[in-house]
Design a protein around this motif. Structure first.
Motif, mmCIF file in Angstrom:
data_model
loop_
_atom_site.group_PDB
_atom_site.id
_atom_site.type_symbol
_atom_site.label_atom_id
_atom_site.label_comp_id
_atom_site.label_asym_id
_atom_site.label_seq_id
_atom_site.Cartn_x
_atom_site.Cartn_y
_atom_site.Cartn_z
ATOM 1 N N ALA A 185 2.495 71.986 78.066
ATOM 2 C CA ALA A 185 1.893 72.281 79.367
ATOM 3 C C ALA A 185 2.834 73.082 80.257
ATOM 4 C CB ALA A 185 1.493 70.981 80.060
ATOM 5 N N VAL A 186 4.149 72.910 80.055
ATOM 6 C CA VAL A 186 5.141 73.642 80.842
ATOM 7 C C VAL A 186 6.174 74.246 79.900
ATOM 8 C CG1 VAL A 186 4.864 72.265 82.935
ATOM 9 C CG2 VAL A 186 6.463 71.526 81.182
ATOM 10 N N GLY A 187 6.719 75.376 80.294
ATOM 11 C CA GLY A 187 7.698 76.041 79.451
ATOM 12 C C GLY A 187 9.117 75.626 79.751
ATOM 13 N N LEU A 188 9.373 74.335 79.781
ATOM 14 C CA LEU A 188 10.695 73.813 80.077
ATOM 15 C C LEU A 188 11.306 73.207 78.820
ATOM 16 C CD1 LEU A 188 9.950 72.039 83.483
ATOM 17 C CD2 LEU A 188 10.859 74.327 83.121
ATOM 18 N N PRO A 189 12.629 73.125 78.764
ATOM 19 C CA PRO A 189 13.264 72.500 77.594
ATOM 20 C C PRO A 189 13.047 70.993 77.617
ATOM 21 C CG PRO A 189 14.911 73.036 79.241
ATOM 22 C CD PRO A 189 13.624 73.636 79.723
ATOM 23 N N PRO A 190 12.821 70.362 76.460
ATOM 24 C CA PRO A 190 12.654 68.913 76.423
ATOM 25 C C PRO A 190 13.977 68.199 76.666
ATOM 26 C CG PRO A 190 12.630 69.813 74.213
ATOM 27 C CD PRO A 190 12.653 70.990 75.144
ATOM 28 N N PRO A 191 13.925 66.937 77.062
ATOM 29 C CA PRO A 191 15.164 66.186 77.335
ATOM 30 C C PRO A 191 16.183 66.204 76.197
ATOM 31 C CG PRO A 191 13.273 64.985 78.168
ATOM 32 C CD PRO A 191 12.730 66.154 77.423
ATOM 33 N N PRO A 192 15.789 66.100 74.908
ATOM 34 C CA PRO A 192 16.810 66.129 73.846
ATOM 35 C C PRO A 192 17.620 67.434 73.833
ATOM 36 C CG PRO A 192 14.764 65.249 72.988
ATOM 37 C CD PRO A 192 14.458 65.781 74.348
ATOM 38 N N ASP A 193 16.960 68.573 74.093
ATOM 39 C CA ASP A 193 17.675 69.855 74.122
ATOM 40 C C ASP A 193 18.683 69.891 75.262
ATOM 41 O OD1 ASP A 193 16.091 70.526 72.029
ATOM 42 O OD2 ASP A 193 14.938 72.090 73.073
ATOM 43 N N VAL A 194 18.279 69.375 76.401
ATOM 44 C CA VAL A 194 19.187 69.341 77.550
ATOM 45 C C VAL A 194 20.353 68.397 77.275
ATOM 46 C CG1 VAL A 194 19.380 68.776 80.004
ATOM 47 C CG2 VAL A 194 17.326 69.919 79.151
ATOM 48 N N ALA A 195 20.055 67.262 76.636
ATOM 49 C CA ALA A 195 21.119 66.306 76.304
ATOM 50 C C ALA A 195 22.124 66.924 75.331
ATOM 51 C CB ALA A 195 20.519 65.036 75.717
ATOM 52 N N ARG A 196 21.629 67.661 74.315
ATOM 53 C CA ARG A 196 22.534 68.305 73.362
ATOM 54 C C ARG A 196 23.407 69.361 74.048
ATOM 55 N NH1 ARG A 196 18.166 67.549 69.685
ATOM 56 N NH2 ARG A 196 17.173 69.495 70.387
ATOM 57 N N LYS A 197 22.802 70.131 74.945
ATOM 58 C CA LYS A 197 23.579 71.135 75.684
ATOM 59 C C LYS A 197 24.616 70.478 76.586
ATOM 60 C CE LYS A 197 23.286 74.938 75.655
ATOM 61 N NZ LYS A 197 24.092 75.999 74.997
ATOM 62 N N PHE A 198 24.235 69.344 77.184
ATOM 63 C CA PHE A 198 25.181 68.600 78.027
ATOM 64 C C PHE A 198 26.397 68.172 77.200
ATOM 65 C CE2 PHE A 198 26.953 64.758 79.847
ATOM 66 C CZ PHE A 198 27.016 65.043 81.198
ATOM 67 N N ILE A 222 20.825 75.774 82.378
ATOM 68 C CA ILE A 222 20.373 75.710 83.767
ATOM 69 C C ILE A 222 20.043 74.270 84.148
ATOM 70 C CG2 ILE A 222 18.535 76.401 85.361
ATOM 71 C CD1 ILE A 222 18.384 79.060 83.875
ATOM 72 N N PHE A 223 19.355 73.565 83.244
ATOM 73 C CA PHE A 223 18.993 72.181 83.519
ATOM 74 C C PHE A 223 20.231 71.292 83.612
ATOM 75 C CE2 PHE A 223 14.645 73.095 83.263
ATOM 76 C CZ PHE A 223 13.917 71.957 83.564
ATOM 77 N N VAL A 224 21.212 71.521 82.746
ATOM 78 C CA VAL A 224 22.445 70.725 82.803
ATOM 79 C C VAL A 224 23.121 70.899 84.149
ATOM 80 C CG1 VAL A 224 24.773 70.488 81.869
ATOM 81 C CG2 VAL A 224 22.833 70.667 80.316
ATOM 82 N N SER A 225 23.209 72.131 84.626
ATOM 83 C CA SER A 225 23.847 72.379 85.927
ATOM 84 C C SER A 225 23.036 71.767 87.066
ATOM 85 C CB SER A 225 23.998 73.884 86.150
ATOM 86 O OG SER A 225 24.841 74.457 85.182
ATOM 87 N N LEU A 226 21.708 71.914 87.005
ATOM 88 C CA LEU A 226 20.855 71.319 88.041
ATOM 89 C C LEU A 226 21.014 69.800 88.092
ATOM 90 C CD1 LEU A 226 17.493 73.298 87.695
ATOM 91 C CD2 LEU A 226 18.971 73.219 89.706
ATOM 92 N N ILE A 227 20.937 69.177 86.934
ATOM 93 C CA ILE A 227 21.027 67.716 86.874
ATOM 94 C C ILE A 227 22.406 67.246 87.331
ATOM 95 C CG2 ILE A 227 21.024 65.734 85.310
ATOM 96 C CD1 ILE A 227 18.872 67.233 83.676
ATOM 97 N N THR A 228 23.447 67.988 86.944
ATOM 98 C CA THR A 228 24.806 67.605 87.355
ATOM 99 C C THR A 228 24.963 67.694 88.865
ATOM 100 O OG1 THR A 228 25.673 68.436 85.242
ATOM 101 C CG2 THR A 228 27.254 68.083 87.016
#
Length: 267
Positions: A47-60, A235-241
């Protein structure tokens, strides 16, 4: 009869102020889990073109392992804390002077309101031209955002002090310094701390734009670099941090507020 009642209630208020709010913490955790679940469900459904949580966790984990995340956090924290602390340290006395002395208020308020109408981000070109491209303009822009939020809250706190208490103290022979230290400052403290929290939020909100000024490290800089390569997990890692750091600092200020204003009734 009212004095003993007030004295008896004081320990209860202090105990409530210092006691951990386990129910609130539990609800915070539930809200966090629900938010991640909704995010995961939306990305899984396409529904949205965002990365899923596992991808963000791996990048983190990747950014943390190579030391890049720690470097960015250190740089951004240094800028935010420098600008924020300078802004608050200057804003509180200026706010007190404006609230206590009408002449000073009349002289300073037009400038204050003028600069409040100008977004701090609009100052960036001027800051670059006049201060160069090192750390000074970055810290200045963050300082300006924090200062303007904090000074207005302090000034509002001073002028909101109940005049009845001030007049009663004067009738009893209290000097201006005593009134200021014993009545004005304590009564203004809740306003000041709210202004400090707003100033902290303004500092973090200005960080990304401040790091446009020839930065080589920082969470905002990392987001801008990731944007060029459409690297959404970074981008998500930086935003969340940024969100986690800002939330932790806000909670620290909230705890300080509770300890300094135990006399206030709280829901």
């Amino acid at each position: 009869m009212s004095a003993p009642t007030k004295t008896a209630r004081q320990p209860d208020r202090e105990a409530r102020a210092h006691a951990p709010d386990f129910q609130g913490l539990g609800l915070n955790f539930v809200g966090l889990v629900v938010g991640i679940a909704v995010w995961w469900a939306l990305t899984a459904s396409g529904a949205v073109g965002l990365p899923p949580p596992p991808d963000v966790a791996r990048k983190f984990v990747e950014l943390a392992a190579n030391g890049q995340l720690a470097t960015d956090i250190t740089s951004s924290l240094a800028r935010v804390l420098s600008g924020f602390l300078i802004g608050v340290i200057l804003a509180i006395p200026v706010g007190f002077v404006m609230g206590w002395y009408k002449v000073a208020r009349s002289l300073i308020e037009p400038y204050l309101q003028f600069f409040r109408m100008i977004p701090p981000l609009a100052i960036i070109p001027l800051a670059i031209v006049t201060m160069g491209i090192d750390e000074t303009p970055k810290i200045f822009v963050i300082f300006l955002a924090s200062f303007l939020a904090s000074v207005v809250a302090t000034y509002q706190g001073v002028i909101s002090v109940d005049r009845t208490m001030i007049n009663a103290a004067r009738v009893l022979g209290a000097k201006d310094l005593t009134i200021f230290l014993r009545i004005v400052i304590p009564a203004s403290t809740p306003f000041i701390l709210v202004g400090v929290r707003i100033g902290l939020g303004s500092a973090w909100a200005t960080l990304v734009a401040a790091e446009l000024i020839a930065a080589q490290t920082g969470l905002g800089y990392r987001m801008q670099q990731a944007q060029l390569y459409y690297d959404l997990p970074t981008i998500f890692v930086s935003l969340i941090t940024i969100g986690i750091l800002g939330l932790a600092m806000d909670r620290l200020l909230l705890e300080i507020e509770r300890r300094l204003t135990v006399w206030q009734e709280r829901v």
